[in-house]
Motif scaffolding. Sequence first.
Motif, PDB file in Angstrom:
ATOM      1  N   ARG A  95       0.862  -1.169   0.105  1.00 56.18           N
ATOM      2  CA  ARG A  95      -0.024   0.058   0.007  1.00 56.18           C
ATOM      3  C   ARG A  95       1.031   1.229   0.070  1.00 56.18           C
ATOM      4  NH1 ARG A  95      -1.668   3.127   4.177  1.00 56.18           N
ATOM      5  NH2 ARG A  95      -3.882   4.358   3.928  1.00 56.18           N
ATOM      6  N   VAL A  97       3.915   1.468  -1.088  1.00 63.96           N
ATOM      7  CA  VAL A  97       4.788   1.606  -2.220  1.00 63.96           C
ATOM      8  C   VAL A  97       3.758   2.320  -3.207  1.00 63.96           C
ATOM      9  CG1 VAL A  97       5.697   0.326  -4.185  1.00 63.96           C
ATOM     10  CG2 VAL A  97       6.278  -0.300  -1.540  1.00 63.96           C
ATOM     11  N   GLU A  98       2.543   1.917  -3.402  1.00 65.07           N
ATOM     12  CA  GLU A  98       1.705   2.528  -4.380  1.00 65.07           C
ATOM     13  C   GLU A  98       1.356   4.086  -4.163  1.00 65.07           C
ATOM     14  OE1 GLU A  98      -2.355   1.220  -4.264  1.00 65.07           O
ATOM     15  OE2 GLU A  98      -2.762   2.362  -6.086  1.00 65.07           O
ATOM     16  N   LYS A 101       4.168   6.142  -5.045  1.00 68.96           N
ATOM     17  CA  LYS A 101       4.350   6.522  -6.357  1.00 68.96           C
ATOM     18  C   LYS A 101       3.441   7.557  -7.093  1.00 68.96           C
ATOM     19  CE  LYS A 101       4.384   4.203 -10.803  1.00 68.96           C
ATOM     20  NZ  LYS A 101       3.135   4.837 -11.441  1.00 68.96           N
ATOM     21  N   VAL A 102       2.192   7.213  -6.473  1.00 67.89           N
ATOM     22  CA  VAL A 102       1.206   8.255  -7.319  1.00 67.89           C
ATOM     23  C   VAL A 102       1.092   9.399  -6.681  1.00 67.89           C
ATOM     24  CG1 VAL A 102      -0.336   6.439  -7.933  1.00 67.89           C
ATOM     25  CG2 VAL A 102      -0.739   7.373  -5.479  1.00 67.89           C
ATOM     26  N   GLU A 105       4.052  11.283  -8.293  1.00 65.31           N
ATOM     27  CA  GLU A 105       3.474  11.644  -9.625  1.00 65.31           C
ATOM     28  C   GLU A 105       2.430  13.025  -9.487  1.00 65.31           C
ATOM     29  OE1 GLU A 105       3.837   7.419 -11.846  1.00 65.31           O
ATOM     30  OE2 GLU A 105       2.192   8.108 -10.889  1.00 65.31           O
ATOM     31  N   ALA A 106       1.836  13.244  -8.336  1.00 61.35           N
ATOM     32  CA  ALA A 106       0.992  14.051  -8.112  1.00 61.35           C
ATOM     33  C   ALA A 106       1.875  15.452  -8.044  1.00 61.35           C
ATOM     34  CB  ALA A 106       0.245  13.987  -6.714  1.00 61.35           C
ATOM     35  N   GLU A 108       4.784  16.074  -9.826  1.00 63.57           N
ATOM     36  CA  GLU A 108       5.693  16.238 -11.063  1.00 63.57           C
ATOM     37  C   GLU A 108       5.240  17.160 -12.155  1.00 63.57           C
ATOM     38  OE1 GLU A 108       8.339  14.993 -12.287  1.00 63.57           O
ATOM     39  OE2 GLU A 108       8.973  13.139 -11.026  1.00 63.57           O
ATOM     40  N   THR A 196      -3.854  16.015 -10.648  1.00 63.63           N
ATOM     41  CA  THR A 196      -2.677  15.381 -10.507  1.00 63.63           C
ATOM     42  C   THR A 196      -2.294  14.065  -9.858  1.00 63.63           C
ATOM     43  OG1 THR A 196      -1.770  16.536  -8.488  1.00 63.63           O
ATOM     44  CG2 THR A 196      -1.646  17.682 -10.522  1.00 63.63           C
ATOM     45  N   LEU A 197      -3.458  13.686  -8.882  1.00 66.49           N
ATOM     46  CA  LEU A 197      -3.565  12.373  -8.515  1.00 66.49           C
ATOM     47  C   LEU A 197      -5.069  12.171  -8.669  1.00 66.49           C
ATOM     48  CD1 LEU A 197      -2.150  10.894  -5.441  1.00 66.49           C
ATOM     49  CD2 LEU A 197      -4.555  11.074  -5.413  1.00 66.49           C
ATOM     50  N   LEU A 198      -5.309  10.626  -8.682  1.00 66.04           N
ATOM     51  CA  LEU A 198      -6.762  10.193  -8.738  1.00 66.04           C
ATOM     52  C   LEU A 198      -6.627   8.815  -8.592  1.00 66.04           C
ATOM     53  CD1 LEU A 198      -9.513  11.125 -10.932  1.00 66.04           C
ATOM     54  CD2 LEU A 198      -8.720   8.889 -11.296  1.00 66.04           C
ATOM     55  N   GLN A 199      -7.255   8.566  -7.695  1.00 70.68           N
ATOM     56  CA  GLN A 199      -7.558   7.018  -7.631  1.00 70.68           C
ATOM     57  C   GLN A 199      -9.216   6.825  -6.917  1.00 70.68           C
ATOM     58  OE1 GLN A 199      -4.168   6.845  -4.242  1.00 70.68           O
ATOM     59  NE2 GLN A 199      -3.828   4.875  -5.509  1.00 70.68           N
TER      60      GLN A 199
END
Lengths: 314, 259
Positions: A95, A97-98, A101-102, A105-106, A108, A196-199
């Motif tokens: 969890r 790690v994921e 990562k995202v 990227e939010a 970047e 910039t982040l979406l889950q």
Amino acid sequence: MSDKPDKFIDDDGLRLDGRRFDEIRPMKIEIGVLSRADGSCYLEWGKNKILAAVYGPRTLHPRRKQIPDAALIRYRYNMASFSVEERVRPGPSRRSVEISKVSAEAFEPVVLTKYYPNTVIDVFTEVLQADAGTRTAAINAASLALADAGIPMQCLVSACAVGKVDGKLVLDLNKEEDNFGDADLPVAMTQDGEVTLLQMDGNLTPDELKESLEMLKKGCTEIFEIQKKALYTKFGKDPVLDVDDIDDEDDEGLAQIQVELDDSEGEDVELDEDYLDVDEELEEAVEVIEVEEDPDKKGISNLSDEKEDDSDEQ
Amino acid sequence: MSSEVMARLKKDYIYNLMLKGEREDKRSFDEVRDIQIETNVIDKAEGSAKVQVGQTQLIAGIKLQKGTPFPDSPDEGVIITSMELNPIASPIFEPGPPNENAVEMSRVVDRGIRESGSIDLKKLCIKEGEEVWMVFVDIHVLNDDGNILDAASIGAISALLTTKIPAIGEDNDEIPVPVRELPVAISLVDIEGQLMVDPSLDEETICNTKITIISNQDGSICGMQKSGNGGLTIDQVLEASEIAVKRASEIREKHLLDI
């Protein structure tokens, strides 16, 4: 874990903790709390307690991971073992790690990584106490820690979640809504509404998704205002500035920084394939670094000073 | 370094094609590649499927084991999805424990199966509080030609559809795993503002942003994930979800309903 409540929203339209469906939990922010870090932020959101720190830009090792024309953003989301009811095993989980990562990227799309080739910007977020919505809380804290470290950004990132309970969409889930709700949609956005982040997990119809994103835009704007106030409280030129008055002073502060950066970068940094301006950009970057090293002053306030100098020239 | 030069050249190439309304393999922007599914390819596994999407190939294998349930769900079985990006599948994959991409993708596949309620976990209970079936969904990537995630999602649900629970005791027969829902993940990449569904390897390599949307039979959405270094507008998210729901229902009808 407590049991599922019979009803998440009472007859008056109030949620278990007394909030309305589109109301976020109270947020408390303190910037610059860690002396060793280049930037830091402590954030409380409801019962969440988050500490974020930024180190860098600094040389990236191992060298093979270096990016020749940009900095790498390395983000660590970590839960303290005592942060939840049942002890978390220390160390990275699938969890975390994921999420790490995202979350990297939010940032970047907004951090101007091109100024710092071959380096790494380390963002560490520690969840000291967790109470639903830790990844969004960590992003809100990290965003301010980056600003505190004087890392040039196009804008701040604000994050919030929408969920579904009793068939109704609610903003900023609390623990019960998170555990027993029917959907969870954490999103990070810029002030322009760029996602910039979406889950998402759970179940949403396309119409509910649309409504959720509108609620999130409103929620993230509200959080952005809180973040902006926190920055003003810390870096505002006038130390007795009443933070409630900030909204009236539209043409000061962050908005200006953003405009300045936008101007120097063209419409969209990501799309910019033309490197002709790179010398100018580098010069600017050097200026920013020098400003950071000035022990009396710190990044953000100087950025706005810089902007004022520019406007004087014009 | 050479790979970065190549990526930039490819980006120019794909961008210029996009301006003409084309993709490198002549598909339209909202068209998925051909999909082939072959089930029961591994006899030793309780369920399995080999999926090919374009040249992307992988095998999803299901193993069942008896185990103890989690304390907060004593009457429910457990599903664990994991993915290995084997070095056999790409020159850039390395041996070793799953990296963050593999972890992310397996968790997104897992989210689809779990959040859609696809498997009736209560039917996987052998004895409440003591013994349940643990379903291990392992995705073994054999060749990376882009969009492993969608292929893995199709592979996982196809393999589950073929999975049989072994007989317990003498008077029981083996029964199929109770599959109630068919979640399908569809990924789209954003290349300079243009969404392209089911990205090829090059499109995936050079894209700013990828968004994956997992949808159910009734058109509702059970999982989403944005990944990559760019952002998306709200309108793009909504457009992506609309396309994804359509493509998912086509794939479901064409490939999954008759397994």
